[in-house]
Design a protein around this motif. Structure first.
Motif, PDB file in Angstrom:
ATOM      1  N   LEU A 132      -3.431  -5.956   4.393  1.00 22.68           N
ATOM      2  CA  LEU A 132      -2.641  -4.688   4.870  1.00 22.68           C
ATOM      3  C   LEU A 132      -3.826  -3.625   5.493  1.00 22.68           C
ATOM      4  O   LEU A 132      -3.538  -2.963   6.479  1.00 22.68           O
ATOM      5  N   LYS A 133      -5.144  -3.652   4.771  1.00 23.44           N
ATOM      6  CA  LYS A 133      -5.933  -2.545   5.167  1.00 23.44           C
ATOM      7  C   LYS A 133      -6.574  -3.067   6.447  1.00 23.44           C
ATOM      8  O   LYS A 133      -7.285  -2.072   7.332  1.00 23.44           O
ATOM      9  N   GLU A 134      -6.617  -4.292   6.865  1.00 18.81           N
ATOM     10  CA  GLU A 134      -7.225  -4.668   8.267  1.00 18.81           C
ATOM     11  C   GLU A 134      -6.225  -4.175   9.331  1.00 18.81           C
ATOM     12  O   GLU A 134      -6.632  -4.243  10.401  1.00 18.81           O
ATOM     13  N   LEU A 135      -5.000  -3.861   9.090  1.00 14.34           N
ATOM     14  CA  LEU A 135      -4.022  -3.325  10.307  1.00 14.34           C
ATOM     15  C   LEU A 135      -4.532  -1.866  10.459  1.00 14.34           C
ATOM     16  O   LEU A 135      -5.271  -1.052   9.516  1.00 14.34           O
ATOM     17  N   GLY A 136      -4.170  -1.085  11.646  1.00 10.91           N
ATOM     18  CA  GLY A 136      -4.263   0.156  11.759  1.00 10.91           C
ATOM     19  C   GLY A 136      -3.430   1.101  10.812  1.00 10.91           C
ATOM     20  O   GLY A 136      -2.426   0.561  10.387  1.00 10.91           O
ATOM     21  N   ARG A 137      -4.057   2.254  10.691  1.00 10.44           N
ATOM     22  CA  ARG A 137      -3.100   3.153   9.724  1.00 10.44           C
ATOM     23  C   ARG A 137      -1.762   3.551  10.062  1.00 10.44           C
ATOM     24  O   ARG A 137      -1.056   3.289   9.255  1.00 10.44           O
ATOM     25  N   ASP A 138      -1.287   3.569  11.515  1.00 10.30           N
ATOM     26  CA  ASP A 138      -0.106   3.915  11.933  1.00 10.30           C
ATOM     27  C   ASP A 138       0.582   2.531  11.694  1.00 10.30           C
ATOM     28  O   ASP A 138       1.855   2.609  11.139  1.00 10.30           O
ATOM     29  N   GLU A 139      -0.021   1.168  11.677  1.00  4.60           N
ATOM     30  CA  GLU A 139       1.129   0.010  11.486  1.00  4.60           C
ATOM     31  C   GLU A 139       1.190  -0.020  10.065  1.00  4.60           C
ATOM     32  O   GLU A 139       2.322  -0.552   9.597  1.00  4.60           O
ATOM     33  N   ARG A 140       0.150   0.183   9.375  1.00 10.08           N
ATOM     34  CA  ARG A 140       0.242  -0.036   7.735  1.00 10.08           C
ATOM     35  C   ARG A 140       1.460   1.027   7.343  1.00 10.08           C
ATOM     36  O   ARG A 140       2.257   0.630   6.623  1.00 10.08           O
ATOM     37  N   ALA A 141       1.602   2.253   8.179  1.00  9.34           N
ATOM     38  CA  ALA A 141       2.576   3.125   7.331  1.00  9.34           C
ATOM     39  C   ALA A 141       4.047   2.643   7.911  1.00  9.34           C
ATOM     40  O   ALA A 141       4.628   2.871   7.039  1.00  9.34           O
ATOM     41  N   VAL A 142       3.935   2.001   9.113  1.00  9.62           N
ATOM     42  CA  VAL A 142       5.345   1.699   9.436  1.00  9.62           C
ATOM     43  C   VAL A 142       5.659   0.440   8.540  1.00  9.62           C
ATOM     44  O   VAL A 142       6.844   0.428   7.932  1.00  9.62           O
ATOM     45  N   LEU A 143       4.684  -0.384   8.206  1.00  8.98           N
ATOM     46  CA  LEU A 143       5.018  -1.503   7.363  1.00  8.98           C
ATOM     47  C   LEU A 143       5.336  -1.274   5.777  1.00  8.98           C
ATOM     48  O   LEU A 143       6.457  -1.758   5.320  1.00  8.98           O
ATOM     49  N   LEU A 144       4.621  -0.189   5.717  1.00 10.03           N
ATOM     50  CA  LEU A 144       4.958   0.140   3.995  1.00 10.03           C
ATOM     51  C   LEU A 144       6.346   0.869   3.846  1.00 10.03           C
ATOM     52  O   LEU A 144       6.882   0.890   2.741  1.00 10.03           O
ATOM     53  N   ASP A 145       6.622   1.527   4.942  1.00  8.55           N
ATOM     54  CA  ASP A 145       7.920   2.165   4.681  1.00  8.55           C
ATOM     55  C   ASP A 145       9.300   1.150   5.077  1.00  8.55           C
ATOM     56  O   ASP A 145      10.293   1.425   5.063  1.00  8.55           O
ATOM     57  N   ASP A 146       8.938  -0.128   5.717  1.00 10.58           N
ATOM     58  CA  ASP A 146      10.120  -0.940   6.060  1.00 10.58           C
ATOM     59  C   ASP A 146      10.075  -2.117   4.999  1.00 10.58           C
ATOM     60  O   ASP A 146       9.152  -3.110   5.093  1.00 10.58           O
ATOM     61  N   ALA A 147      11.102  -2.062   4.111  1.00  9.45           N
ATOM     62  CA  ALA A 147      10.944  -3.283   2.918  1.00  9.45           C
ATOM     63  C   ALA A 147      11.214  -4.427   3.085  1.00  9.45           C
ATOM     64  O   ALA A 147      10.331  -5.439   2.726  1.00  9.45           O
ATOM     65  N   TRP A 148      11.820  -4.836   4.093  1.00 14.16           N
ATOM     66  CA  TRP A 148      11.902  -6.199   4.577  1.00 14.16           C
ATOM     67  C   TRP A 148      10.887  -6.789   5.558  1.00 14.16           C
ATOM     68  O   TRP A 148      10.501  -7.783   5.279  1.00 14.16           O
ATOM     69  N   ALA A 149      10.476  -5.968   6.156  1.00 15.34           N
ATOM     70  CA  ALA A 149       9.005  -6.028   7.084  1.00 15.34           C
ATOM     71  C   ALA A 149       7.827  -6.478   6.002  1.00 15.34           C
ATOM     72  O   ALA A 149       7.249  -7.272   6.380  1.00 15.34           O
ATOM     73  N   LEU A 150       7.817  -5.749   5.061  1.00 15.38           N
ATOM     74  CA  LEU A 150       6.818  -5.697   4.086  1.00 15.38           C
ATOM     75  C   LEU A 150       7.127  -7.080   3.302  1.00 15.38           C
ATOM     76  O   LEU A 150       5.918  -7.858   2.865  1.00 15.38           O
ATOM     77  N   ARG A 151       8.198  -7.435   2.986  1.00 18.03           N
ATOM     78  CA  ARG A 151       8.518  -8.697   2.229  1.00 18.03           C
ATOM     79  C   ARG A 151       7.946  -9.911   3.241  1.00 18.03           C
ATOM     80  O   ARG A 151       7.276 -10.861   2.739  1.00 18.03           O
ATOM     81  N   ASP A 152       8.232  -9.770   4.431  1.00 18.40           N
ATOM     82  CA  ASP A 152       7.703 -10.932   5.423  1.00 18.40           C
ATOM     83  C   ASP A 152       6.229 -10.873   5.430  1.00 18.40           C
ATOM     84  O   ASP A 152       5.756 -12.010   5.506  1.00 18.40           O
ATOM     85  N   PHE A 153       5.584  -9.787   5.374  1.00 18.37           N
ATOM     86  CA  PHE A 153       3.997  -9.697   5.261  1.00 18.37           C
ATOM     87  C   PHE A 153       3.764 -10.203   4.113  1.00 18.37           C
ATOM     88  O   PHE A 153       2.574 -10.978   4.259  1.00 18.37           O
ATOM     89  N   ALA A 154       4.160  -9.957   3.114  1.00 17.57           N
ATOM     90  CA  ALA A 154       3.851 -10.566   1.672  1.00 17.57           C
ATOM     91  C   ALA A 154       3.864 -11.724   1.675  1.00 17.57           C
ATOM     92  O   ALA A 154       2.859 -12.429   1.138  1.00 17.57           O
ATOM     93  N   ASP A 155       4.560 -12.671   2.374  1.00 20.13           N
ATOM     94  CA  ASP A 155       4.902 -13.867   2.332  1.00 20.13           C
ATOM     95  C   ASP A 155       3.951 -14.488   3.186  1.00 20.13           C
ATOM     96  O   ASP A 155       3.847 -15.778   3.172  1.00 20.13           O
ATOM     97  N   LYS A 156       3.387 -13.985   4.257  1.00 25.26           N
ATOM     98  CA  LYS A 156       2.592 -14.417   5.337  1.00 25.26           C
ATOM     99  C   LYS A 156       1.201 -14.785   4.958  1.00 25.26           C
ATOM    100  O   LYS A 156       0.340 -14.089   5.387  1.00 25.26           O
ATOM    101  N   THR A 157       0.924 -15.688   3.940  1.00 25.17           N
ATOM    102  CA  THR A 157      -0.367 -15.933   3.275  1.00 25.17           C
ATOM    103  C   THR A 157      -0.359 -17.294   2.822  1.00 25.17           C
ATOM    104  O   THR A 157       0.412 -18.043   2.692  1.00 25.17           O
ATOM    105  N   ASP A 158      -1.708 -17.633   2.754  1.00 25.54           N
ATOM    106  CA  ASP A 158      -1.978 -19.121   2.362  1.00 25.54           C
ATOM    107  C   ASP A 158      -2.198 -19.259   0.795  1.00 25.54           C
ATOM    108  O   ASP A 158      -2.382 -20.192   0.112  1.00 25.54           O
TER     109      ASP A 158
END
Length: 594
Positions: A146-172
């Protein structure tokens, strides 16, 4: 807790500041997170290093760390513990304080995040504590990505529950309890207070008929179900007009026992195979779990077949069906085919064939009649201690009916009465079999492989966290006038000693894992504590409920448990063993801490 989550986002995930001391910058940076990720995820330690404990390995991985990294590591653990109610506040503090011990880093115990750890809103289960490395590893990975993203992109992602869900699952990294916890902390209005993937699946299965859930993932299904429940239960089922799946009457429709992690649950297994065996050492709550599983099968069917309105409004009828449709038999060497399927019995002055338990259970299923045309419900037969009789001989012709695809097929039973047609037997799809088995029962019959493959199996091992949950559940009824939290620290130590005793049993050349001591033996400590404390005018000094401080000597309740419960059991296990006295002395020292 909500305020702490807000501070975590504002100060640490969007900014780089400390969670516990926002005046301190440069803590939650990409570089510091990368260093922690390199030390932890990039340097997994083998089981024997660091005394084999998470805390010991964590200390090795943080060697020579700078103050920013130490503070970050402590705050990662704080977030890790925030959700958890099954670990005491003192237990959480011990792990976090050990992280900063010997460094210049200090934590303000009165800060909002530190105080938030007192709350705890969920019980993530055994896997959360036994595999803390996986939980913390996932959390570090999530924060770093999450922190490797730009601040604005982080803010948008943290505000969007379902996008954050997809991000949380995109890991090995394995998607375990921490994934569910992070999403709930950041979006509690969207993601349930549930840390178990299995619980989510079972809830979605139980209540899926209430909403259109096709094509949705399990989190989306639960969101849709909650929305529908809000209209059906406008007053909620928990405090503050909330809907909570862990409160009645919702909980009884889905919950089964067993590990609350990500693996297949017992209900899911039974839907597939129709037969399951719960096995393990004596005293590991197999019978209790079998009863709960049997009851949940029937309640969930009532919810599906009768509808939500009838399930809620006719709760007494549901419970009457549960009582009538669960059949229980304690097996023993004298219980066989005549008692279970069909046998000759005296009938006046002659002998006649009479049906056994299994046909009676089938008759109960076919003979159900509920008001207003409500559908029939499943029947469940619990076979307690299945290895105390010859199970293959007991089933006889019914043995083949346990095979997949054979439900509904009739077999003719041998022997017939002169005035009757030959008897037949068919097992309905709605008949479930649950077996329990003590592995070390010395009067056992072996189970052949053909029978074994007709059942699914789940081990019921000793688990430290389960022991603490049982003790906490029994506390109020057995120990008067002493809150559980007063003794929680020593009870946690008690659970550690119980675990160490079972490790010592595993290491014994003549015993092993099958001889572990189960929870029910250890849980008697509540009774002995209640008796001892009832004779005292004051509480033990320095919190010495089980060990007297500062000399660390066992208190009477601990000695009573050893002499009246554990010692006789272990002596029986070691009967006839040449070095019994030496092994008993070792077990005593391990358990009592001497």
């Amino acid at each position: 807790m909500d305020e702490t989550a807000r501070l975590w986002v504002q100060h640490s995930l969007l900014g780089d500041r400390s969670l516990t001391d926002p005046s301190r910058d440069g803590v939650w940076t990409v570089d510091v997170l990368r260093d922690l990720d390199r030390r932890f995820n990039g340097n997994p330690l083998v089981s024997g290093e660091g005394d084999g404990t998470f805390a010991g390995k964590w200390a090795i991985q943080l060697e020579h760390a700078g103050p920013e990294l130490v503070l970050l590591a402590a705050e990662v653990l704080l977030v890790h513990f925030l959700f958890v109610g099954s670990v005491t506040y003192r237990g959480k503090l011990d792990v976090i304080n050990a992280t900063v011990a010997g460094t210049e880093v200090t934590l303000d115990p009165e800060s909002v995040p530190m105080q938030a750890m007192r709350q705890g809103i969920g019980h993530p289960g055994v896997g959360f504590n036994t595999r803390r490395d996986l939980q913390v590893g996932y959390l570090i990975d999530f924060c770093l990505r999450l922190k490797e993203l730009g601040r604005d992109e982080r803010a948008v992602l943290l505000d969007d529950a379902w996008a954050l869900r997809d991000f949380a699952d995109k890991t090995d990294k394995p998607l375990r309890e921490m994934r569910h916890i992070v999403l709930h902390l950041l979006h509690p209005e969207t993601f349930e207070r549930i840390s178990s993937g299995r619980h989510k699946r079972e809830i979605a299965t139980a209540f899926g008929d209430l909403a259109e859930t096709s094509g949705l993932d399990v989190d989306e299904q639960l969101f849709a179900i909650r929305d529908k429940l809000a209209t059906l239960m406008p007053e909620g089922n928990a405090s503050g007009q909330a809907i909570d799946f862990y409160h009645p009457p919702l909980r009884v429709a889905w919950e089964s026992a067993g590990d609350s992690g990500e693996a297949t649950g017992d209900l899911e297994a039974l839907e597939w195979k129709k037969q399951i065996v719960l096995y393990g050492p004596p005293g590991t709550s197999k019978t209790y779990q079998a009863r709960g599983l049997a009851e949940t099968i029937i309640r969930r069917a009532a919810l599906h077949r009768w509808g939500f309105k009838n399930f809620i409004e006719r709760a007494e009828l549901v419970e009457a069906a549960v009582a009538a449709n669960v059949f229980w038999v304690q097996l023993h060497p004298g219980f066989g085919y005549p008692e279970f399927v069909r046998g000759l019995r005296l009938d006046g002055d002659r002998t006649r064939y009479h049906p056994g338990l299994l046909p009676s259970v089938v008759d109960r299923y076919h003979g159900q009649a509920f008001p207003d045309g409500l559908a029939a419900l499943p029947v469940v037969l619990v076979l307690d201690e299945i290895n105390r009789t010859d199970l293959s001989a007991m089933f006889g012709e019914a043995f083949s009916l346990l095979e997949a695809g054979q439900r509904g097929r009739e077999v003719t039973l041998p022997g017939s009465n002169p005035d009757e047609q030959p008897a037949t037997l068919a097992l309905p799809e709605d008949l479930y079999l649950i077996g329990t088995m003590n592995e070390i029962d010395q009067s056992v019959e072996t189970l052949d492989f053909a029978l074994r493959r007709r059942f699914l199996w789940r081990e019921c091992p000793f688990e430290r966290e389960t022991l603490l949950e049982i003790i906490q559940d029994r506390w109020a009824g057995a120990v008067r006038g002493v809150p559980y939290d007063y003794a929680a620290e020593q009870l946690a130590r008690f659970a550690d000693h119980a675990e160490r005793l079972n490790i010592a049993i595993s290491e014994s050349a003549v015993l092993g894992r099958a001889y572990h001591v189960g929870h029910t033996y250890f849980a008697d400590i509540v009774f002995f504590l209640g008796i001892w404390l009832s004779t005292r005018k004051s509480r033990p000094a320095n919190g010495g409920y089980l060990w007297r401080q500062p000399r660390d000597q066992p208190q009477p309740p601990l000695l009573d448990l050893w002499s009246r419960s554990l010692k006789p059991l272990l002596e029986q296990y070691l009967a006839g063993v040449d070095d019994r006295d030496e092994q008993m002395d070792r077990f005593r020292r391990v358990f009592l801490g001497q």
